[in-house]
Structures are given as C-alpha cells and as structure tokens.
Design a protein around this motif. Sequence first.
Motif, short mmCIF file in Angstrom:
data_model
loop_
_atom_site.label_atom_id
_atom_site.label_comp_id
_atom_site.label_asym_id
_atom_site.label_seq_id
_atom_site.Cartn_x
_atom_site.Cartn_y
_atom_site.Cartn_z
N GLU A 76 0.83 -1.21 0.00
CA GLU A 76 0.00 0.00 0.00
C GLU A 76 0.86 1.26 0.00
OE1 GLU A 76 -3.30 0.26 -0.37
OE2 GLU A 76 -3.25 -1.91 -0.68
N LEU A 77 1.99 1.21 0.71
CA LEU A 77 2.91 2.35 0.68
C LEU A 77 3.47 2.57 -0.72
CD1 LEU A 77 4.90 1.81 4.00
CD2 LEU A 77 3.30 3.67 3.51
N GLU A 78 3.76 1.44 -1.41
CA GLU A 78 4.24 1.53 -2.78
C GLU A 78 3.17 2.14 -3.68
OE1 GLU A 78 7.52 0.63 -5.39
OE2 GLU A 78 7.31 0.58 -3.23
N ALA A 79 1.93 1.69 -3.50
CA ALA A 79 0.82 2.22 -4.29
C ALA A 79 0.62 3.71 -4.04
CB ALA A 79 -0.46 1.45 -3.97
N LEU A 80 0.81 4.13 -2.79
CA LEU A 80 0.66 5.55 -2.44
C LEU A 80 1.70 6.39 -3.17
CD1 LEU A 80 -0.69 7.73 -0.71
CD2 LEU A 80 0.92 7.14 1.13
N LYS A 81 2.92 5.88 -3.24
CA LYS A 81 3.99 6.61 -3.94
C LYS A 81 3.63 6.82 -5.40
CE LYS A 81 7.75 4.49 -5.30
NZ LYS A 81 9.06 3.78 -5.31
N TYR A 82 3.15 5.75 -6.06
CA TYR A 82 2.81 5.86 -7.47
C TYR A 82 1.56 6.71 -7.70
CZ TYR A 82 6.32 2.28 -8.30
OH TYR A 82 7.50 1.59 -8.37
N LYS A 83 0.61 6.65 -6.76
CA LYS A 83 -0.62 7.46 -6.90
C LYS A 83 -0.28 8.94 -6.87
CE LYS A 83 -4.09 6.08 -7.24
NZ LYS A 83 -4.88 5.82 -8.48
N THR A 84 0.67 9.31 -6.05
CA THR A 84 1.10 10.71 -5.99
C THR A 84 1.67 11.15 -7.33
OG1 THR A 84 1.61 10.49 -3.64
CG2 THR A 84 2.59 12.36 -4.79
N LYS A 85 2.48 10.30 -7.94
CA LYS A 85 3.06 10.63 -9.24
C LYS A 85 1.98 10.72 -10.32
CE LYS A 85 7.69 8.75 -8.50
NZ LYS A 85 8.70 7.76 -8.94
N GLU A 86 0.97 9.85 -10.22
CA GLU A 86 -0.12 9.88 -11.21
C GLU A 86 -0.83 11.22 -11.18
OE1 GLU A 86 -2.76 6.63 -10.65
OE2 GLU A 86 -1.19 5.11 -10.92
N TYR A 87 -1.03 11.78 -9.98
CA TYR A 87 -1.70 13.07 -9.86
C TYR A 87 -0.84 14.20 -10.41
CZ TYR A 87 -6.04 11.91 -7.49
OH TYR A 87 -7.30 11.45 -7.22
#
Length: 297
Positions: A76-87
């Motif tokens: 989930e921490l990994e997903a959070l990192k990528y979600k920030t970049k997506e935004y």
Amino acid sequence: MNYTINQLRVFLKVIETESITKASEELFMTQPAVSIQLKNFQSQFKFPLTEVVGRQLYVTEFGYEVAEIARRIFDELEALKYKTKEYEGIFTGRLRISVASTGKYVIPFFLTDFLNAHKGIDLVLDVTNKSKVVESLKNNEIDFAVVSVLPEEVEVEEVLLMENKLYLVGNTDNYSKNKTLIYREEGSATRQVMEQYFDKKGSKRKQIELTSNEAVKQAVLAGIGHSILPLIGIKSELIEGSLKIIRKRGLPLKTDWRLIWLKDKKLSPVANAYLEHVRKEKAKIQKKYFKWYLDFE
C-alpha cells in the motif's frame, strides 16, 4: 501499538532470511541494531513472533501472519507513492523482469527508450540462472522473463526479441579434438544446445563445468579449453583478437531470445505498455543497437 516503518522493514527481512546475521547484511545494519529493532517490534505483541532454539531462529505461526500483514502495508505504501506521481501527470508503476544470464546483453537495449520516455517507472531487473528465472515466473513474482529456451513446466506467452547465435570459440583458431570442453551448469540453455551439438559428434573429451558465461569466457581466454558461447557476449574479445571463432560444420547454433509471461496473467498497465512498446519497436531496436550482430556471418 506504536511501531515504525523501519521496524516493519527489519522484521520482514528477518522473516525472509530466518537469520539476524543475514538480515543485517542485506539491510546494511549491524547485528545489534537489527536485534534491537526486532525486540522493540516484538515487545508490542502478547504472542512471540520468533523464537530461538539453540542458535537457530524460528518464525512462529503468529509471526508469519503478522509478516503477511506487513507485506500488504508495504504494498500500500508503494501504491501511495505511485498514486502521488499519477496526480502529477506521470505514468508510473514498477516493471519486474528476470533474465537468464545471456539475456543481459540484450534486454537493456529493449528497455532504454521505454524507460527514457516514462521517467515515473521503476525497473527491477534480476539477472540470474535459468532455473531461478523459471521459479520466479511460476511464483508470479515478475511481469516478464527473458529466456532463450521455453520452459516446459509452465504455460507462457511470448514475443521473440532477437536471434541468439552461438559459436565455437577458443583463444586461437587452431581446433584440437583433444582440447577440454567448457560447459555451463546443468539447466542452462547454452549448456543444453552445446550438449546436443557435441552428442551428435560423439565427443568423449574432458569436460569442465562453470556457473556463468563470464566464467566460461575467462577460462577460454586462459587457454583451458573450447566452448560454445553467444556471439552477443564476445564482441570486444573478437575485435581485440583474444578470442577466435572456430568455423565448423553445423555452426553457429541458433535459438531465440524471448520475452515471456504467464499465460492468462493479468498484466499491469506498466507491463502492458512495455509489451506494446516491444511489439511496435522491435525492428527499430534491432537496427539501432544490434546492426553489427545481425550482419555478422
């Protein structure tokens, strides 16, 4: 509970290695530091996560359950990192590829333009022997594998990347039937095709087994014997003249480097994008980076 991310990371590494010594080496920490972090993490639970019998560390059933939850936390921490970049408008994700050893000469050139175009993608590239590549594939730990011979024990789909040409080489071009043959280890695709070639010849020569193409190449350079090696990995030695191709009937042997993935696997957006890139750009990549190789006779 008041555990830290670092405690979780240390705990998971101890679980994976089942050893404080090995965990400290892989985390680049001292053994006392790992022991303190593990003790502080374990103190927050009523039930033991690990136990030591004699000098051996064992993981309890409760410890394995906590470790599985910890892995999901890191996912989930990994997903959070990528979600920030997506935004931020960046195409993101992780691409995991495992490569049988000779493929290391090929796959970087099939990655460079893709990664340059998508700076938000993280690459995990593992270069290892074929058996470990297949194991990673079977366990669904990777998106793709690069091999030159298809595995028999798992159903896969594939895209051919490029022809793999293998030549008989020595440190001189004087061929001797009494010269030692230098093989890769059991399970290697290069070993497999080399055995098939010399079995047909009925060869009874002395054999040496080494565990990497680089080790085989160095042994041939030293004059220990002959071997069949991928052309892609000996360009510099051919140019400087320290290795010679020995021309024999039935050579070169030819296989293909293949990008493979599990049949019916649901590929991630990043993996799908990479697969589309390879299919679309394959001919351009070959021409751009491998003209010398394709033209070699």
